[in-house]
Design a protein around this motif. Structure first.
Motif, PDB file in Angstrom:
ATOM      1  N   GLY A 181       0.884  -1.250  -0.104  1.00  0.00           N
ATOM      2  CA  GLY A 181       0.000   0.050   0.155  1.00  0.00           C
ATOM      3  C   GLY A 181       0.974   1.283  -0.150  1.00  0.00           C
ATOM      4  N   ALA A 182       2.151   1.210  -0.277  1.00  0.00           N
ATOM      5  CA  ALA A 182       2.812   2.284  -0.360  1.00  0.00           C
ATOM      6  C   ALA A 182       2.590   3.170  -1.694  1.00  0.00           C
ATOM      7  CB  ALA A 182       4.499   1.966  -0.384  1.00  0.00           C
ATOM      8  N   ALA A 183       2.681   4.618  -1.653  1.00  0.00           N
ATOM      9  CA  ALA A 183       2.654   5.222  -2.794  1.00  0.00           C
ATOM     10  C   ALA A 183       4.013   5.928  -3.455  1.00  0.00           C
ATOM     11  CB  ALA A 183       1.775   6.412  -2.475  1.00  0.00           C
ATOM     12  N   ALA A 184       4.209   5.950  -4.648  1.00  0.00           N
ATOM     13  CA  ALA A 184       5.245   6.072  -5.221  1.00  0.00           C
ATOM     14  C   ALA A 184       5.257   7.156  -6.538  1.00  0.00           C
ATOM     15  CB  ALA A 184       6.107   4.867  -5.983  1.00  0.00           C
ATOM     16  N   THR A 185       6.192   7.909  -6.459  1.00  0.00           N
ATOM     17  CA  THR A 185       6.203   8.752  -7.743  1.00  0.00           C
ATOM     18  C   THR A 185       7.663   9.072  -7.851  1.00  0.00           C
ATOM     19  OG1 THR A 185       5.248  10.814  -8.705  1.00  0.00           O
ATOM     20  CG2 THR A 185       6.095  11.037  -6.499  1.00  0.00           C
ATOM     21  N   TYR A 186       7.982   9.936  -9.121  1.00  0.00           N
ATOM     22  CA  TYR A 186       9.278  10.090  -9.434  1.00  0.00           C
ATOM     23  C   TYR A 186       9.442  11.382  -9.613  1.00  0.00           C
ATOM     24  CZ  TYR A 186      13.817   9.900 -11.926  1.00  0.00           C
ATOM     25  OH  TYR A 186      15.210   9.971 -11.963  1.00  0.00           O
ATOM     26  N   ASP A 187      10.473  11.994  -8.749  1.00  0.00           N
ATOM     27  CA  ASP A 187      10.618  13.381  -8.629  1.00  0.00           C
ATOM     28  C   ASP A 187      11.687  13.729  -9.801  1.00  0.00           C
ATOM     29  OD1 ASP A 187      11.448  15.952  -7.899  1.00  0.00           O
ATOM     30  OD2 ASP A 187      11.519  15.646  -5.980  1.00  0.00           O
ATOM     31  N   VAL A 188      11.071  14.446 -10.745  1.00  0.00           N
ATOM     32  CA  VAL A 188      11.613  14.774 -12.007  1.00  0.00           C
ATOM     33  C   VAL A 188      12.833  15.525 -11.725  1.00  0.00           C
ATOM     34  CG1 VAL A 188      11.478  15.631 -14.312  1.00  0.00           C
ATOM     35  CG2 VAL A 188       9.815  14.100 -13.540  1.00  0.00           C
ATOM     36  N   LEU A 189      12.349  16.920 -10.912  1.00  0.00           N
ATOM     37  CA  LEU A 189      13.535  17.808 -10.785  1.00  0.00           C
ATOM     38  C   LEU A 189      14.817  17.244  -9.919  1.00  0.00           C
ATOM     39  CD1 LEU A 189      10.882  20.483  -9.835  1.00  0.00           C
ATOM     40  CD2 LEU A 189      12.003  20.221 -12.125  1.00  0.00           C
ATOM     41  N   ARG A 190      14.465  16.199  -8.998  1.00  0.00           N
ATOM     42  CA  ARG A 190      15.517  15.899  -8.063  1.00  0.00           C
ATOM     43  C   ARG A 190      16.042  14.391  -8.923  1.00  0.00           C
ATOM     44  NH1 ARG A 190      14.053  14.856  -3.330  1.00  0.00           N
ATOM     45  NH2 ARG A 190      16.270  14.827  -2.444  1.00  0.00           N
ATOM     46  N   GLU A 191      15.383  13.923  -9.761  1.00  0.00           N
ATOM     47  CA  GLU A 191      15.706  12.656 -10.179  1.00  0.00           C
ATOM     48  C   GLU A 191      15.839  11.284  -9.237  1.00  0.00           C
ATOM     49  OE1 GLU A 191      19.252  13.055 -12.598  1.00  0.00           O
ATOM     50  OE2 GLU A 191      18.371  14.169 -14.193  1.00  0.00           O
ATOM     51  N   ARG A 192      14.746  11.246  -8.528  1.00  0.00           N
ATOM     52  CA  ARG A 192      14.527  10.188  -7.304  1.00  0.00           C
ATOM     53  C   ARG A 192      13.141   9.637  -7.465  1.00  0.00           C
ATOM     54  NH1 ARG A 192      19.437  11.868  -7.430  1.00  0.00           N
ATOM     55  NH2 ARG A 192      20.438  12.469  -5.480  1.00  0.00           N
ATOM     56  N   MET A 193      13.014   8.446  -7.306  1.00  0.00           N
ATOM     57  CA  MET A 193      11.838   7.939  -6.914  1.00  0.00           C
ATOM     58  C   MET A 193      11.537   8.168  -5.429  1.00  0.00           C
ATOM     59  SD  MET A 193      10.212   4.045  -7.481  1.00  0.00           S
ATOM     60  CE  MET A 193      11.155   3.281  -6.066  1.00  0.00           C
ATOM     61  N   ILE A 194      10.425   8.698  -5.024  1.00  0.00           N
ATOM     62  CA  ILE A 194       9.811   8.940  -3.879  1.00  0.00           C
ATOM     63  C   ILE A 194       8.829   7.745  -3.432  1.00  0.00           C
ATOM     64  CG2 ILE A 194       8.804  10.492  -2.288  1.00  0.00           C
ATOM     65  CD1 ILE A 194      11.206  11.705  -3.526  1.00  0.00           C
ATOM     66  N   VAL A 195       9.069   7.148  -2.264  1.00  0.00           N
ATOM     67  CA  VAL A 195       8.244   6.167  -1.705  1.00  0.00           C
ATOM     68  C   VAL A 195       7.798   6.653  -0.279  1.00  0.00           C
ATOM     69  CG1 VAL A 195       7.901   3.686  -0.747  1.00  0.00           C
ATOM     70  CG2 VAL A 195       9.331   4.084  -2.566  1.00  0.00           C
ATOM     71  N   TYR A 196       6.353   6.739  -0.214  1.00  0.00           N
ATOM     72  CA  TYR A 196       5.540   7.286   0.951  1.00  0.00           C
ATOM     73  C   TYR A 196       5.124   6.190   1.512  1.00  0.00           C
ATOM     74  CZ  TYR A 196       2.622   9.862   3.433  1.00  0.00           C
ATOM     75  OH  TYR A 196       1.697  10.737   4.513  1.00  0.00           O
ATOM     76  N   ARG A 197       5.244   5.872   2.908  1.00  0.00           N
ATOM     77  CA  ARG A 197       4.705   5.092   3.675  1.00  0.00           C
ATOM     78  C   ARG A 197       4.094   3.647   3.462  1.00  0.00           C
ATOM     79  NH1 ARG A 197       1.850  10.012   7.502  1.00  0.00           N
ATOM     80  NH2 ARG A 197       4.042  11.076   7.622  1.00  0.00           N
ATOM     81  N   GLY A 198       2.953   3.519   3.592  1.00  0.00           N
ATOM     82  CA  GLY A 198       2.362   2.115   3.147  1.00  0.00           C
ATOM     83  C   GLY A 198       1.870   1.317   4.700  1.00  0.00           C
ATOM     84  N   ALA A 199       1.856   0.224   4.689  1.00  0.00           N
ATOM     85  CA  ALA A 199       1.483  -0.552   6.007  1.00  0.00           C
ATOM     86  C   ALA A 199       2.022  -1.785   5.991  1.00  0.00           C
ATOM     87  CB  ALA A 199      -0.110  -0.580   5.865  1.00  0.00           C
ATOM     88  N   THR A 200       2.173  -2.481   7.084  1.00  0.00           N
ATOM     89  CA  THR A 200       2.509  -3.622   7.411  1.00  0.00           C
ATOM     90  C   THR A 200       1.345  -4.301   8.166  1.00  0.00           C
ATOM     91  OG1 THR A 200       3.611  -3.089   9.472  1.00  0.00           O
ATOM     92  CG2 THR A 200       4.939  -3.244   7.448  1.00  0.00           C
ATOM     93  N   GLY A 201       0.592  -5.116   7.821  1.00  0.00           N
ATOM     94  CA  GLY A 201      -0.573  -5.856   8.336  1.00  0.00           C
ATOM     95  C   GLY A 201      -1.492  -4.566   8.721  1.00  0.00           C
ATOM     96  N   SER A 202      -1.955  -4.707  10.024  1.00  0.00           N
ATOM     97  CA  SER A 202      -2.770  -3.454  10.570  1.00  0.00           C
ATOM     98  C   SER A 202      -2.298  -2.316  11.105  1.00  0.00           C
ATOM     99  CB  SER A 202      -3.479  -4.166  11.694  1.00  0.00           C
ATOM    100  OG  SER A 202      -2.672  -4.605  12.669  1.00  0.00           O
TER     101      SER A 202
END
Length: 184
Positions: free
Chosen positions: A51-72
């Motif tokens: 359930g993590a969210a991801a995007t590519y930061d074009v200006l900084r040339e990095r993939m960003i991975v935001y949070r998510g969950a482990t079980g509950s």
């Protein structure tokens, strides 16, 4: 998933398998070669999650991975992947930040810089319809206050696309098309 236009590869991180096992692997899809390549990761790296969210930061040339969950339990972390050096970097958050959540969506803001976060599921508060901006240079989160009405609360996986000709974001909600755009 996040698309890197410079290398013309799509990066895929984490998720869950057919059995309820969580992943922390990273893969790159090369559309021209029609092949997947496992990206060797060096510690530190993000832990197992779904359930993590991801995007590519074009200006900084990095993939960003935001949070998510482990079980509950929802996670509260943010990571950057540098595909050139093949390294992860944990990004600390400011005291002001969005609540812990999974199944949200993030989008690189190529006009103003930074990353936009929308919605997701907070195990304490339920579905969310808030909008946040992450300033990677200043390492801080700021709540955005959109004008007009907002889309309904999202419990997970809304799809977004940036429309450069209109400087807008189009949101496809998980329960159906919201039919609205929001200026950045």
């Amino acid at each position: 998933m996040a698309y890197d236009a410079k290398t013309r590869r799509t990066l895929l991180f984490a998720g869950s398998g057919l059995t309820p096992t969580f992943k922390s692997d990273l893969w790159a899809w090369d559309g021209e070669a029609q092949s997947w390549t496992s990206r060797t990761q060096v510690n530190p790296q993000p832990g197992l999650r779904y359930g993590a969210a991801a995007t590519y930061d074009v200006l900084r040339e990095r993939m960003i991975v935001y949070r998510g969950a482990t079980g509950s339990s929802s996670l509260t972390d943010l990571w950057e992947w540098d595909d050139t050096t093949r390294t992860w970097k944990s990004r600390p958050s400011s005291a002001t930040t969005a609540s812990a959540r999974a199944r949200s969506t993030i989008l690189s803001d190529t006009t103003a810089g930074g990353v936009l976060l929308y919605g997701g599921y907070d195990s304490q508060l339920g579905g969310r319809n808030d909008l946040w901006r992450f300033d990677a240079a200043g390492v801080r989160w700021e709540a955005e206050t959109p004008t007009g009405s907002s889309p309904p609360a999202s419990e997970g996986y809304p799809a977004v696309a940036y429309v450069s000709s209109r400087n807008s974001v189009v949101l496809l909600e998980d329960a159906g098309f919201s039919g609205s755009t929001a200026p950045l």
